[in-house]
Design an enzyme around this catalytic site. Structure first.
Site, PDB file in Angstrom:
ATOM      1  N   GLY A   1       2.808  -0.852   4.301  1.00 11.95           N
ATOM      2  CA  GLY A   1       2.491  -1.791   3.223  1.00 11.95           C
ATOM      3  C   GLY A   1       2.399  -3.206   3.743  1.00 11.95           C
TER       4      GLY A   1
ATOM      5  N   SER B   1     -10.053   0.910   2.570  1.00 10.94           N
ATOM      6  CA  SER B   1     -10.522  -0.018   1.536  1.00 10.94           C
ATOM      7  C   SER B   1      -9.643   0.069   0.292  1.00 10.94           C
ATOM      8  CB  SER B   1     -11.968   0.296   1.147  1.00 10.94           C
ATOM      9  OG  SER B   1     -12.346  -0.501   0.039  1.00 10.94           O
TER      10      SER B   1
ATOM     11  N   SER C   1       4.470 -11.919   6.320  1.00  8.48           N
ATOM     12  CA  SER C   1       3.196 -11.192   6.499  1.00  8.48           C
ATOM     13  C   SER C   1       2.190 -12.175   7.092  1.00  8.48           C
ATOM     14  CB  SER C   1       2.699 -10.643   5.162  1.00  8.48           C
ATOM     15  OG  SER C   1       2.304 -11.710   4.321  1.00  8.48           O
ATOM     16  N   ASN C   2       0.923 -11.693   7.263  1.00 12.15           N
ATOM     17  CA  ASN C   2      -0.084 -12.460   7.997  1.00 12.15           C
ATOM     18  C   ASN C   2       0.445 -12.823   9.373  1.00 12.15           C
ATOM     19  OD1 ASN C   2      -2.700 -13.577   8.237  1.00 12.15           O
ATOM     20  ND2 ASN C   2      -1.818 -15.625   7.973  1.00 12.15           N
TER      21      ASN C   2
ATOM     22  N   SER D   1       0.786  -1.240   0.000  1.00 13.36           N
ATOM     23  CA  SER D   1       0.000   0.000   0.000  1.00 13.36           C
ATOM     24  C   SER D   1       0.808   1.274   0.000  1.00 13.36           C
ATOM     25  CB  SER D   1      -0.929   0.015   1.203  1.00 13.36           C
ATOM     26  OG  SER D   1      -1.963  -0.875   0.968  1.00 13.36           O
TER      27      SER D   1
HETATM   28  C1  LIG Z   1      -2.488  -2.737   5.474  1.00 12.11           C
HETATM   29  C2  LIG Z   1      -1.802  -2.095   4.312  1.00 12.11           C
HETATM   30  N1  LIG Z   1      -2.522  -2.428   3.128  1.00 12.11           N
HETATM   31  C3  LIG Z   1      -1.863  -2.854   2.029  1.00 12.11           C
HETATM   32  O1  LIG Z   1      -0.655  -2.817   1.933  1.00 12.11           O
HETATM   33  C4  LIG Z   1      -2.733  -3.592   1.015  1.00 12.11           C
HETATM   34  C5  LIG Z   1      -2.165  -3.535  -0.365  1.00 12.11           C
HETATM   35  N2  LIG Z   1      -2.752  -4.969   1.485  1.00 12.11           N
HETATM   36  C6  LIG Z   1      -3.849  -5.504   2.043  1.00 12.11           C
HETATM   37  O2  LIG Z   1      -4.924  -4.961   2.021  1.00 12.11           O
HETATM   38  C7  LIG Z   1      -3.653  -6.856   2.710  1.00 12.11           C
HETATM   39  C8  LIG Z   1      -4.187  -7.998   1.849  1.00 12.11           C
HETATM   40  C9  LIG Z   1      -4.051  -9.328   2.617  1.00 12.11           C
HETATM   41  C10 LIG Z   1      -2.624  -9.617   2.980  1.00 12.11           C
HETATM   42  C11 LIG Z   1      -2.460 -10.958   3.705  1.00 12.11           C
HETATM   43  N3  LIG Z   1      -3.406 -11.135   4.816  1.00 12.11           N
HETATM   44  C12 LIG Z   1      -4.300 -12.139   4.822  1.00 12.11           C
HETATM   45  O3  LIG Z   1      -4.403 -12.942   3.918  1.00 12.11           O
HETATM   46  C13 LIG Z   1      -5.177 -12.216   6.036  1.00 12.11           C
HETATM   47  N4  LIG Z   1      -6.066 -13.354   5.981  1.00 12.11           N
HETATM   48  C14 LIG Z   1      -1.055 -10.982   4.291  1.00 12.11           C
HETATM   49  O4  LIG Z   1      -0.896 -10.608   5.486  1.00 12.11           O
HETATM   50  O5  LIG Z   1      -0.124 -11.277   3.535  1.00 12.11           O
HETATM   51  C15 LIG Z   1      -1.723  -0.624   4.586  1.00 12.11           C
HETATM   52  O6  LIG Z   1      -2.408   0.154   3.941  1.00 12.11           O
HETATM   53  O7  LIG Z   1      -1.003  -0.266   5.494  1.00 12.11           O
END
Ligand SMILES: C[C@@H](NC(=O)[C@@H](C)NC(=O)CCCC[C@H](NC(=O)C[NH3+])C(=O)[O-])C(=O)O
Length: 351
Positions: free
Chosen positions: A302, A160, A328-329, A62
């Site tokens: 991110g 979102s 991650s996760n 992100s």
């Molecule tokens: C939070 C972060 N957002 C991002 O970077 C966007 C691009 N990523 C997500 O929305 C996470 C998607 C799931 C990742 C997965 N998680 C799962 O699959 C959970 N069941 C993982 O952790 O790799 C931000 O804005 O700071």
């Protein structure tokens, strides 16, 4: 830069906790005026034991949202997009509510459901199902519209990814170019970010890079090498590749006023709380975090399969810090990784 020297002992204590929490490796690059600190621990590649390296590239997730926002705000400066115009003016009929504006997208206040909630409800199966897929923006928006909106436009902050997928669609419609072209000509080339690439829909990270390892939901299950994927599920919301030097240069240049006019940077910095801690805020595609020593820093976080990252800078852009852990996760690791910002910006706690 007028701040206390970074506390490298504290930084390495955080590294030890990040690795104890399950990350194969971790790194932080601090650019403090002309002084650069490159701190690493653990491995970039579990198969061959290659050490973590702050020059290597990784998926920034992100943090891409800040790049997309700079492109869009430059289009606003050029009079091609109006911040408070309905999205419908640029993409007629894409969204069900014609009162959703461009600003609502950039501030996560559109109410559009985040399709990744469903997509990654089961972490590894969800990832495996999409890692080689290529989506159109319309397909991702359609996934979101299968759910009711989470709030009326403008009513509340609700993070979102859908918002920044629509931002990408607006950029492509208004410029007639793929977003990658706009990132290149407006940010990457002018700032000479030689390790920053937008390679969607390719699934491989070109050049020297860190391998990422996804933590499965099942406790104790082995890490999954998640390095290669299209990240087509995120695109303008999260598919950029970069490295710590380039991220520090990007945020220093942004807050230093080299990418947007003073007025537009002021717009970007119009913050509202993003949680109830009183220390976390979201502006336009930009996060603010207030640190324990009273310093506010600006940037983005991110999360993409196998990579947690933080990239933040001071209000004057004179100290920038990028940290990454290659898993991650694993919420515990993500939280601890955030403590690198305290060590890097606040230095030694007062005796
Ligand atoms: C939070 C972060 N957002 C991002 O970077 C966007 C691009 N990523 C997500 O929305 C996470 C998607 C799931 C990742 C997965 N998680 C799962 O699959 C959970 N069941 C993982 O952790 O790799 C931000 O804005 O700071």
């Amino acid at each position: 830069d007028g701040l206390a020297k970074p506390d490298l002992d504290a930084l390495h204590k955080v590294f030890a906790q990040v690795m104890a929490g399950g990350a194969p490796g971790v790194m932080t690059r601090i650019d403090s005026g002309n002084t650069v600190y490159r701190e690493t621990a653990g491995v970039a590649d579990r198969a061959n034991g290659q050490a973590m390296n702050t020059d290597a590239r990784f998926r920034i997730g992100s943090i891409t949202k800040s790049f997309s926002t700079v492109v869009l705000l430059q289009l606003v400066q050029e009079g091609k997009v109006a911040l408070d115009a309905p999205v419908d003016q640029y993409l007629p009929g894409l969204l069900p509510d014609p009162t959703i504006t461009v600003r609502h997208l950039l501030t996560h206040r559109s109410g559009l459901w985040d399709y990744t909630n469903d997509m990654f409800a089961n972490t590894v199966p969800g990832f495996e199902a999409v890692r080689n897929k290529v989506f159109t923006y319309q397909e991702l928006v359609k996934l979101s519209l299968a759910h009711p909106r989470t709030a009326k436009p403008g009513a509340a902050y609700q993070y979102s990814n859908t918002n920044f997928v629509v931002v990408g669609a607006v950029i492509e419609k208004v410029t007639g170019n793929p977003v990658g072209t706009e990132y290149q000509r407006r940010i990457i080339t002018p700032l000479q970010l030689n390790d920053t690439v937008y390679v969607h829909p390719s699934a491989t990270i070109p050049g020297r890079h860190i391998k990422g390892y996804l933590t499965p939901d099942e406790a104790g299950a082995p890490l999954v090498d998640s390095t290669d994927q299209t990240v087509s599920w995120a695109q303008s919301a999260g598919a950029m590749v970069s490295n710590p030097r380039d991220l520090n240069r990007f945020f220093s240049s942004l807050l230093g006023g080299r990418l947007l006019s003073a007025n537009m940077l002021t717009e970007m910095l119009k913050m509202t709380p993003s949680d109830d801690t009183g220390t976390r805020f979201y502006g336009l595609g930009l996060r603010q975090r207030d640190l324990s020593c009273g310093i506010s820093v600006y940037g983005h976080t991110g999360t993409v399969q196998g990579f947690y990252s933080y990239a933040f800078t001071t209000r004057d852009g004179r100290r920038s810090v990028s940290s990454m852990a290659n898993t991650s996760n694993n919420g515990n690791v993500n939280t601890i990784l955030g403590d690198t910002l305290e060590a890097a910006f606040c230095g030694k706690a007062p005796a």
